[in-house]
Motif scaffolding. Structure first.
Motif, PDB file in Angstrom:
ATOM      1  N   LEU A 164       0.838  -1.199   0.000  1.00  0.00           N
ATOM      2  CA  LEU A 164       0.000   0.000   0.000  1.00  0.00           C
ATOM      3  C   LEU A 164       0.875   1.253   0.000  1.00  0.00           C
ATOM      4  O   LEU A 164       0.640   2.179  -0.779  1.00  0.00           O
ATOM      5  CB  LEU A 164      -0.951   0.004   1.201  1.00  0.00           C
ATOM      6  N   PHE A 165       1.885   1.275   0.850  1.00  0.00           N
ATOM      7  CA  PHE A 165       2.808   2.408   0.882  1.00  0.00           C
ATOM      8  C   PHE A 165       3.439   2.620  -0.495  1.00  0.00           C
ATOM      9  O   PHE A 165       3.485   3.743  -1.004  1.00  0.00           O
ATOM     10  CB  PHE A 165       3.898   2.216   1.943  1.00  0.00           C
ATOM     11  N   VAL A 186       9.950  11.027  -3.916  1.00  0.00           N
ATOM     12  CA  VAL A 186       9.738  11.562  -2.575  1.00  0.00           C
ATOM     13  C   VAL A 186       9.919  10.440  -1.563  1.00  0.00           C
ATOM     14  O   VAL A 186       9.711   9.275  -1.869  1.00  0.00           O
ATOM     15  CB  VAL A 186       8.336  12.193  -2.398  1.00  0.00           C
ATOM     16  N   ASP A 187      10.308  10.808  -0.363  1.00  0.00           N
ATOM     17  CA  ASP A 187      10.394   9.856   0.737  1.00  0.00           C
ATOM     18  C   ASP A 187       9.051   9.823   1.440  1.00  0.00           C
ATOM     19  O   ASP A 187       8.226  10.736   1.279  1.00  0.00           O
ATOM     20  CB  ASP A 187      11.482  10.268   1.729  1.00  0.00           C
ATOM     21  N   GLY A 188       8.846   8.838   2.269  1.00  0.00           N
ATOM     22  CA  GLY A 188       7.592   8.707   2.995  1.00  0.00           C
ATOM     23  C   GLY A 188       7.285   9.878   3.895  1.00  0.00           C
ATOM     24  O   GLY A 188       6.125  10.238   4.099  1.00  0.00           O
ATOM     25  N   ASP A 189       8.330  10.507   4.428  1.00  0.00           N
ATOM     26  CA  ASP A 189       8.120  11.608   5.362  1.00  0.00           C
ATOM     27  C   ASP A 189       8.359  12.987   4.749  1.00  0.00           C
ATOM     28  O   ASP A 189       8.369  13.995   5.447  1.00  0.00           O
ATOM     29  CB  ASP A 189       8.988  11.436   6.600  1.00  0.00           C
ATOM     30  N   THR A 190       8.532  13.041   3.428  1.00  0.00           N
ATOM     31  CA  THR A 190       8.696  14.331   2.752  1.00  0.00           C
ATOM     32  C   THR A 190       7.443  15.179   2.971  1.00  0.00           C
ATOM     33  O   THR A 190       6.328  14.714   2.763  1.00  0.00           O
ATOM     34  CB  THR A 190       8.920  14.128   1.236  1.00  0.00           C
ATOM     35  N   LEU A 191       7.635  16.405   3.389  1.00  0.00           N
ATOM     36  CA  LEU A 191       6.511  17.314   3.624  1.00  0.00           C
ATOM     37  C   LEU A 191       6.024  17.851   2.288  1.00  0.00           C
ATOM     38  O   LEU A 191       6.664  18.706   1.684  1.00  0.00           O
ATOM     39  CB  LEU A 191       6.934  18.451   4.551  1.00  0.00           C
ATOM     40  N   ALA A 248      -6.396   8.910  -5.669  1.00  0.00           N
ATOM     41  CA  ALA A 248      -6.507   8.014  -4.508  1.00  0.00           C
ATOM     42  C   ALA A 248      -7.918   7.460  -4.398  1.00  0.00           C
ATOM     43  O   ALA A 248      -8.104   6.273  -4.096  1.00  0.00           O
ATOM     44  CB  ALA A 248      -6.119   8.746  -3.229  1.00  0.00           C
ATOM     45  N   GLU A 249      -8.903   8.305  -4.649  1.00  0.00           N
ATOM     46  CA  GLU A 249     -10.286   7.840  -4.600  1.00  0.00           C
ATOM     47  C   GLU A 249     -10.530   6.770  -5.658  1.00  0.00           C
ATOM     48  O   GLU A 249     -11.172   5.759  -5.387  1.00  0.00           O
ATOM     49  CB  GLU A 249     -11.248   9.012  -4.776  1.00  0.00           C
ATOM     50  N   MET A 250     -10.004   6.969  -6.862  1.00  0.00           N
ATOM     51  CA  MET A 250     -10.189   6.000  -7.936  1.00  0.00           C
ATOM     52  C   MET A 250      -9.443   4.697  -7.655  1.00  0.00           C
ATOM     53  O   MET A 250      -9.992   3.611  -7.832  1.00  0.00           O
ATOM     54  CB  MET A 250      -9.722   6.578  -9.268  1.00  0.00           C
ATOM     55  N   LEU A 251      -8.201   4.796  -7.221  1.00  0.00           N
ATOM     56  CA  LEU A 251      -7.373   3.609  -7.033  1.00  0.00           C
ATOM     57  C   LEU A 251      -7.710   2.821  -5.777  1.00  0.00           C
ATOM     58  O   LEU A 251      -7.635   1.592  -5.768  1.00  0.00           O
ATOM     59  CB  LEU A 251      -5.893   4.003  -6.991  1.00  0.00           C
ATOM     60  N   PHE A 252      -8.024   3.536  -4.695  1.00  0.00           N
ATOM     61  CA  PHE A 252      -8.174   2.871  -3.406  1.00  0.00           C
ATOM     62  C   PHE A 252      -9.593   2.898  -2.859  1.00  0.00           C
ATOM     63  O   PHE A 252      -9.866   2.312  -1.812  1.00  0.00           O
ATOM     64  CB  PHE A 252      -7.218   3.498  -2.380  1.00  0.00           C
ATOM     65  N   LEU A 255       1.778   6.813  -6.696  1.00  0.00           N
ATOM     66  CA  LEU A 255       0.734   7.759  -7.081  1.00  0.00           C
ATOM     67  C   LEU A 255       1.215   9.199  -6.886  1.00  0.00           C
ATOM     68  O   LEU A 255       1.117  10.022  -7.795  1.00  0.00           O
ATOM     69  CB  LEU A 255      -0.522   7.507  -6.253  1.00  0.00           C
ATOM     70  N   VAL A 256       1.733   9.495  -5.705  1.00  0.00           N
ATOM     71  CA  VAL A 256       2.190  10.853  -5.395  1.00  0.00           C
ATOM     72  C   VAL A 256       3.334  11.255  -6.330  1.00  0.00           C
ATOM     73  O   VAL A 256       3.335  12.356  -6.886  1.00  0.00           O
ATOM     74  CB  VAL A 256       2.600  10.989  -3.916  1.00  0.00           C
ATOM     75  N   GLU A 257       4.272  10.359  -6.531  1.00  0.00           N
ATOM     76  CA  GLU A 257       5.410  10.676  -7.405  1.00  0.00           C
ATOM     77  C   GLU A 257       4.969  10.917  -8.844  1.00  0.00           C
ATOM     78  O   GLU A 257       5.539  11.756  -9.532  1.00  0.00           O
ATOM     79  CB  GLU A 257       6.445   9.559  -7.343  1.00  0.00           C
TER      80      GLU A 257
END
Length: 78
Positions: free
Chosen positions: A7-8, A23-28, A47-51, A14-16
């Motif tokens: 999931l992560f 990006v790292d997991g904790d990137t602001l 996110a709504e579409m994928l998850f 998705l974000v990238e």
């Protein structure tokens, strides 16, 4: 059922794909200027579409704090 690691990885991908950089997991995301309001909406829609998880507009900034935060929100609301 998707593992927490998968999931992560899926949320990070998705974000990238939206910010067009690694990006790292904790990137602001918002605080560092990687995500503006338009990109935030794009991430939420994907996110709504994928998850299948709806992120209320009033909570977008909170849950887009980082990839870690968005992953936790999706995991808790699936």
């Amino acid at each position: 059922m998707t593992s927490p690691t998968q999931l992560f990885d899926d949320v990070k991908e998705l974000v990238e794909s939206v910010v067009m950089r690694a990006v790292d997991g904790d990137t602001l995301l918002i605080e560092d200027g990687l995500v503006d309001s338009v990109l935030a909406v794009e991430i939420v829609l994907r996110a709504e579409m994928l998850f299948g998880v709806s992120v209320p507009p009033t909570e977008i900034a909170e849950h887009l704090h980082s990839v870690d935060a968005l992953t936790a929100y999706i995991a808790a609301n699936r």
